[in-house]
Design a protein around this motif. Sequence first.
Motif, short mmCIF file in Angstrom:
data_model
loop_
_atom_site.label_atom_id
_atom_site.label_comp_id
_atom_site.label_asym_id
_atom_site.label_seq_id
_atom_site.Cartn_x
_atom_site.Cartn_y
_atom_site.Cartn_z
N GLU A 101 20.74 8.93 8.69
CA GLU A 101 21.98 8.63 9.38
C GLU A 101 22.09 7.14 9.66
O GLU A 101 21.09 6.46 9.91
N ALA A 102 23.29 6.66 9.65
CA ALA A 102 23.51 5.25 9.96
C ALA A 102 23.23 5.01 11.43
O ALA A 102 23.55 5.84 12.28
N VAL A 103 22.66 3.84 11.71
CA VAL A 103 22.35 3.50 13.09
C VAL A 103 23.26 2.39 13.62
O VAL A 103 23.28 2.11 14.80
N GLU A 104 23.99 1.77 12.74
CA GLU A 104 24.94 0.75 13.15
C GLU A 104 26.20 0.89 12.30
O GLU A 104 26.16 1.43 11.22
N GLU A 105 27.30 0.42 12.82
CA GLU A 105 28.52 0.41 12.03
C GLU A 105 28.50 -0.78 11.09
O GLU A 105 28.07 -1.88 11.47
N PRO A 106 28.96 -0.62 9.84
CA PRO A 106 29.02 -1.76 8.93
C PRO A 106 29.86 -2.87 9.53
O PRO A 106 30.88 -2.62 10.19
N LEU A 153 20.52 0.67 8.62
CA LEU A 153 19.20 0.34 9.14
C LEU A 153 19.39 -0.78 10.16
O LEU A 153 20.15 -1.72 9.92
N SER A 154 18.71 -0.67 11.30
CA SER A 154 18.88 -1.69 12.33
C SER A 154 18.10 -2.94 11.97
O SER A 154 17.11 -2.89 11.22
N GLU A 155 18.54 -4.08 12.51
CA GLU A 155 17.82 -5.33 12.31
C GLU A 155 16.37 -5.21 12.79
O GLU A 155 15.44 -5.64 12.11
N MET A 175 20.23 -4.99 2.29
CA MET A 175 21.61 -4.54 2.07
C MET A 175 21.92 -3.33 2.95
O MET A 175 23.05 -3.15 3.40
N ARG A 176 20.92 -2.48 3.20
CA ARG A 176 21.13 -1.33 4.09
C ARG A 176 21.41 -1.80 5.51
O ARG A 176 22.18 -1.17 6.24
N VAL A 177 20.80 -2.93 5.90
CA VAL A 177 21.08 -3.47 7.24
C VAL A 177 22.54 -3.91 7.33
O VAL A 177 23.22 -3.61 8.31
N SER A 209 0.83 -1.20 0.00
CA SER A 209 0.00 0.00 0.00
C SER A 209 0.86 1.24 0.00
O SER A 209 2.00 1.22 0.44
N SER A 210 0.28 2.36 -0.49
CA SER A 210 1.07 3.58 -0.63
C SER A 210 1.47 4.17 0.71
O SER A 210 2.44 4.90 0.80
N ASP A 211 0.73 3.83 1.77
CA ASP A 211 1.06 4.39 3.07
C ASP A 211 1.80 3.37 3.93
O ASP A 211 1.87 3.50 5.14
N ASP A 212 2.35 2.35 3.29
CA ASP A 212 3.04 1.32 4.04
C ASP A 212 4.31 1.88 4.68
O ASP A 212 5.03 2.67 4.06
N PRO A 213 4.64 1.47 5.92
CA PRO A 213 5.84 1.98 6.58
C PRO A 213 7.12 1.62 5.87
O PRO A 213 8.16 2.23 6.11
N ALA A 214 7.07 0.64 4.98
CA ALA A 214 8.30 0.27 4.26
C ALA A 214 8.80 1.39 3.39
O ALA A 214 9.96 1.42 3.00
N GLU A 215 7.93 2.36 3.07
CA GLU A 215 8.35 3.44 2.20
C GLU A 215 9.04 4.56 2.96
O GLU A 215 9.60 5.46 2.37
N GLU A 216 9.00 4.49 4.29
CA GLU A 216 9.64 5.55 5.07
C GLU A 216 11.16 5.41 4.92
O GLU A 216 11.72 4.37 5.20
N GLY A 217 11.81 6.48 4.54
CA GLY A 217 13.26 6.49 4.40
C GLY A 217 13.75 5.62 3.26
O GLY A 217 14.91 5.28 3.19
#
Length: 548
Positions: A138-143, A58-60, A51-53, A2-10
């Motif tokens: 911003e990154a939330v974890e170090e690679p 992005l945090s787990e 891949m962002r995780v 859906s267009s308002d799905d939280p997956a689209e945030e960021g």
Amino acid sequence: MSSDDPAEEGSDATDETFHPLGESWQDELEDLLDDTEYDTELGMEMGKDAMRVTKGELSEEEFHERYHDDVMEEFGEDERPIASPDDGDGEGGVGAMLSKVVAGEESRREMLKKAGAGVGFASLGWGAVDQQEPEEEEAVEEPGEVQPDEDATQWGMTIDLEYCDGCLSCVTACNAEHNWDLGANWMYVLAFEDGDVESPEPDNFESEHDFNYLVRPCQHCTDAPCEKVCPTTARHTREEGGMVLTDYDVCIGCRYCQVACPYGVNYFQWEEPNVDEEELSPDMVYDYRDRRVSSRAPRGVMSKCIFDPARQDGNFGESNVGTVACEVACPPSVIQFGDKNNPNSDPSRYQENPARARALIRLSTSLPSPDELPSMLEGVGTDLASITEAVDGLDEQSIMLATAVRLTNVEYDQEAPPGDTLPSQEETVLGVVSALQEHGLDLESEEVLSELGLTVDQFQGPSEDIAVNDREGVAQQRLEEFIPPSENEFELLEDIGTNPNVTYLGQEPGPNAHQVPGPTSYEDVGMLNRRQDALEEETVGLGPIDSS
């Protein structure tokens, strides 16, 4: 979604190029998802964010929370192994299971739908991601925050690209053992150019080593993004050995793992496999947990390189534990497989001192047997000239190298893992040195060491870096003169944070790398370079991929 799905945030639209293999590869993956019954946008977005995780962007927990509702809606279950902190089931936190609706095995099989052919290795655009604009979030974890358990066995490889000859023996051996359909190359070897380095023409070259090669098995990442997107835990990391595997009885063929893999190693079993089920040995198919993770996949599920669980579990005898088919078949021994957490293992030894390892491999096959050497030396003088004149296979260089191996010997606290060959090869070389010393050749004396060129005063290299009495330093330099060490060591896409368990020595493909013909073609060895060559007519909505 859906267009308002939280997956689209960021997260940007799926038309942004996020995949390390480049835009064309990403477009092909999107087309392949379009040919399934599953949500294409969800698969692309999950692959991107997985891949962002690994990158630490992005945090787990946020990743799992972001997609939990969508995964439940699409698949009726969400068995990804990290729980959302808001589940409220009393078992939250890392390692817990998300709440799920368990579908029966029959309903899973009904969900399968014919999908497009597995993507061939169309591009080597390793730098594609780096060329994108950085995300504002911003990154939330170090690679690389996920750390391996250094006390546990971690199967992996060190691959010496500089001494690969492109013979494709590893490809044919893998196929013979696992019976994957031609073109679904679990092991893949290719020659490449990238604008900075070139490979010769396949019909006009002086040596096979003049080509630039990439040997590409699955990287068996410690932090595998393909595992993060699997809704059923079919794609999982086995605790024993750290291998990333697919449970064929659990996989529903959604192909999200194929999108999330940065390396392009996954294949979908489009049609009935070429080898019937009755022809497969249960010892090959099932691992010690009685999970179906090995040999070729059945129709409708994903497969890839598996690091041979059947061998590691002892199904084919203790002598095959710690080995893989591709390593055993490699004529120049450039694939070194073993426990990456053990410094005494083949891949660790090779990575630590490539020149010494290469010398061991060559000497162990060229020197006379240490058991037969005493009889060969009967009645022979104890001086260097008499010995080299009397014994075939012994000249001053081979004795010098064998002595250099002894002078650079390392005592390890850990025992060598089963299946490793470098320790036994070292034993052979050191046995020859001992036999020569017992015969009377004083390999400790300055006089003999000087004859062999193992003293600083006769050293022609950068002796200013070696102390006067540093026999080990001189010996190491002699080994590196015999076989120069690689100037480059790398892991594929190491900056992406996946923690791959394959280390390469040699030329790293640049961002503009592309495949070129090698000295041995896949057709020459009865293999296929691309899965599309076998499935073009059955492929839905996908034409051939240009791998030139």
